[in-house]
Scaffold this motif. Structure first.
Motif, PDB file in Angstrom:
ATOM      1  N   UNK A  33      -6.399  19.366   8.490  1.00 12.28           N
ATOM      2  CA  UNK A  33      -5.964  18.077   9.010  1.00 12.28           C
ATOM      3  C   UNK A  33      -4.675  17.642   8.368  1.00 12.28           C
ATOM      4  N   UNK A  34      -4.013  16.708   9.003  1.00 10.82           N
ATOM      5  CA  UNK A  34      -2.756  16.170   8.486  1.00 10.82           C
ATOM      6  C   UNK A  34      -2.880  14.645   8.475  1.00 10.82           C
ATOM      7  N   UNK A  35      -3.703  14.142   7.571  1.00 12.20           N
ATOM      8  CA  UNK A  35      -3.980  12.702   7.581  1.00 12.20           C
ATOM      9  C   UNK A  35      -2.788  11.888   7.102  1.00 12.20           C
ATOM     10  N   UNK A  36      -2.846  10.603   7.403  1.00 17.25           N
ATOM     11  CA  UNK A  36      -1.739   9.716   7.049  1.00 17.25           C
ATOM     12  C   UNK A  36      -2.117   8.723   5.959  1.00 17.25           C
ATOM     13  N   UNK A  37      -3.391   8.627   5.650  1.00 12.24           N
ATOM     14  CA  UNK A  37      -3.807   7.641   4.661  1.00 12.24           C
ATOM     15  C   UNK A  37      -3.950   8.295   3.306  1.00 12.24           C
ATOM     16  N   UNK A  38      -3.524   7.594   2.271  1.00  6.54           N
ATOM     17  CA  UNK A  38      -3.500   8.176   0.934  1.00  6.54           C
ATOM     18  C   UNK A  38      -4.907   8.543   0.449  1.00  6.54           C
ATOM     19  N   UNK A  39      -5.917   7.836   0.931  1.00 12.66           N
ATOM     20  CA  UNK A  39      -7.273   8.107   0.466  1.00 12.66           C
ATOM     21  C   UNK A  39      -7.785   9.476   0.914  1.00 12.66           C
ATOM     22  N   UNK A  40      -7.135  10.079   1.877  1.00 14.92           N
ATOM     23  CA  UNK A  40      -7.582  11.369   2.415  1.00 14.92           C
ATOM     24  C   UNK A  40      -6.991  12.567   1.678  1.00 14.92           C
ATOM     25  N   UNK A  41      -6.188  12.307   0.660  1.00 17.86           N
ATOM     26  CA  UNK A  41      -5.567  13.398  -0.101  1.00 17.86           C
ATOM     27  C   UNK A  41      -6.324  13.602  -1.409  1.00 17.86           C
ATOM     28  N   UNK A  42      -6.371  14.847  -1.848  1.00 19.77           N
ATOM     29  CA  UNK A  42      -7.240  15.235  -2.963  1.00 19.77           C
ATOM     30  C   UNK A  42      -6.543  15.271  -4.322  1.00 19.77           C
ATOM     31  N   UNK A  43      -5.303  15.692  -4.329  1.00 21.66           N
ATOM     32  CA  UNK A  43      -4.591  15.853  -5.605  1.00 21.66           C
ATOM     33  C   UNK A  43      -3.275  15.102  -5.540  1.00 21.66           C
ATOM     34  N   UNK A  44      -2.869  14.584  -6.692  1.00 19.69           N
ATOM     35  CA  UNK A  44      -1.663  13.758  -6.763  1.00 19.69           C
ATOM     36  C   UNK A  44      -0.807  14.157  -7.957  1.00 19.69           C
ATOM     37  N   UNK A  45       0.496  14.094  -7.745  1.00 17.51           N
ATOM     38  CA  UNK A  45       1.422  14.212  -8.854  1.00 17.51           C
ATOM     39  C   UNK A  45       1.732  12.822  -9.390  1.00 17.51           C
ATOM     40  N   UNK A  46       2.388  12.789 -10.530  1.00 16.99           N
ATOM     41  CA  UNK A  46       2.809  11.490 -11.046  1.00 16.99           C
ATOM     42  C   UNK A  46       3.988  11.006 -10.200  1.00 16.99           C
ATOM     43  N   UNK A  47       4.250   9.759 -10.207  1.00 16.77           N
ATOM     44  CA  UNK A  47       5.326   9.230  -9.381  1.00 16.77           C
ATOM     45  C   UNK A  47       6.693   9.508  -9.965  1.00 16.77           C
ATOM     46  N   UNK A  48       7.676   9.510  -9.091  1.00 14.85           N
ATOM     47  CA  UNK A  48       9.069   9.600  -9.516  1.00 14.85           C
ATOM     48  C   UNK A  48       9.827   8.477  -8.820  1.00 14.85           C
ATOM     49  N   UNK A  49      10.583   7.723  -9.602  1.00 17.97           N
ATOM     50  CA  UNK A  49      11.224   6.518  -9.084  1.00 17.97           C
ATOM     51  C   UNK A  49      12.539   6.846  -8.394  1.00 17.97           C
ATOM     52  N   UNK A  58       0.831  -1.190   0.000  1.00 15.84           N
ATOM     53  CA  UNK A  58       0.000   0.000   0.000  1.00 15.84           C
ATOM     54  C   UNK A  58       0.871   1.246   0.000  1.00 15.84           C
ATOM     55  N   UNK A  59       0.321   2.311  -0.588  1.00 11.80           N
ATOM     56  CA  UNK A  59       1.035   3.575  -0.595  1.00 11.80           C
ATOM     57  C   UNK A  59       1.198   4.080   0.844  1.00 11.80           C
ATOM     58  N   UNK A  60       2.434   4.445   1.179  1.00 16.44           N
ATOM     59  CA  UNK A  60       2.789   4.797   2.555  1.00 16.44           C
ATOM     60  C   UNK A  60       3.146   6.279   2.637  1.00 16.44           C
ATOM     61  N   UNK A  61       2.603   6.963   3.644  1.00 14.53           N
ATOM     62  CA  UNK A  61       2.992   8.347   3.871  1.00 14.53           C
ATOM     63  C   UNK A  61       4.394   8.393   4.456  1.00 14.53           C
ATOM     64  N   UNK A  62       5.258   9.146   3.803  1.00 11.04           N
ATOM     65  CA  UNK A  62       6.643   9.289   4.254  1.00 11.04           C
ATOM     66  C   UNK A  62       6.778  10.545   5.113  1.00 11.04           C
ATOM     67  N   UNK A  63       6.236  11.648   4.623  1.00 13.34           N
ATOM     68  CA  UNK A  63       6.341  12.919   5.336  1.00 13.34           C
ATOM     69  C   UNK A  63       5.235  13.841   4.860  1.00 13.34           C
ATOM     70  N   UNK A  64       4.815  14.719   5.753  1.00 18.05           N
ATOM     71  CA  UNK A  64       3.807  15.699   5.381  1.00 18.05           C
ATOM     72  C   UNK A  64       4.055  16.990   6.142  1.00 18.05           C
ATOM     73  N   UNK A  65       3.497  18.070   5.591  1.00 16.21           N
ATOM     74  CA  UNK A  65       3.650  19.384   6.193  1.00 16.21           C
ATOM     75  C   UNK A  65       2.354  20.144   6.004  1.00 16.21           C
ATOM     76  N   UNK A  66       1.906  20.782   7.050  1.00 18.15           N
ATOM     77  CA  UNK A  66       0.667  21.548   6.956  1.00 18.15           C
ATOM     78  C   UNK A  66       0.973  22.996   6.617  1.00 18.15           C
ATOM     79  N   UNK A  67      -0.065  23.746   6.318  1.00 16.54           N
ATOM     80  CA  UNK A  67       0.109  25.164   6.041  1.00 16.54           C
ATOM     81  C   UNK A  67       0.596  25.906   7.270  1.00 16.54           C
ATOM     82  N   UNK A  68       0.350  25.348   8.443  1.00 15.30           N
ATOM     83  CA  UNK A  68       0.827  25.924   9.689  1.00 15.30           C
ATOM     84  C   UNK A  68       2.153  25.344  10.138  1.00 15.30           C
TER      85      UNK A  68
END
Length: 122
Positions: A101-117, A43-53
């Protein structure tokens, strides 16, 4: 707003890479920006995230090695990856979330970029 990820490549273990995620519009509209990674069969795993705050999250396996940052003037989010390990090999995706919010599951995100290997050779 579209997201464009770049910066992946082949690197030896112990090396560094910086991933970039450029947005076609203002990232102010997004509350949270994140970097996920995925390997085949997992499954897609959250590595890191940052909020507007400027609240941060890092998965335990990258703490002390990866740094997420955002440049609002350039509408870009970065993931600096140092001391890379073979187990960091994956396709990395950037993602953005509109709502609070700062969710950890990929389903909670709205927009995605293409992947980079990212491939780390041991």
């Amino acid at each position: 707003v579209q997201l464009q990820a770049s910066g992946g490549g082949l690197v030896q273990a112990g090396g560094s890479l910086r991933l970039s995620c450029a947005a076609s519009g203002s990232i102010f509209s997004f509350n949270a920006m994140g970097w996920f990674r995925q390997t085949p069969g997992k499954e897609r795993e959250l590595v890191a995230s940052i909020s507007s705050g400027y609240i941060y999250y890092y998965v335990d396996s990258v703490k002390g090695r990866f740094t997420i940052s955002r440049d609002n003037a350039k509408n870009t989010v970065y993931l600096q990856m140092n001391s890379l390990k073979a187990e960091d090999t994956a396709v990395y995706y950037c993602a953005a979330k509109l709502a609070y919010g700062l969710p950890r599951h990929w389903e909670d995100y709205d927009s995605w970029g293409q992947g980079t290997l990212v491939t780390v050779s041991s």
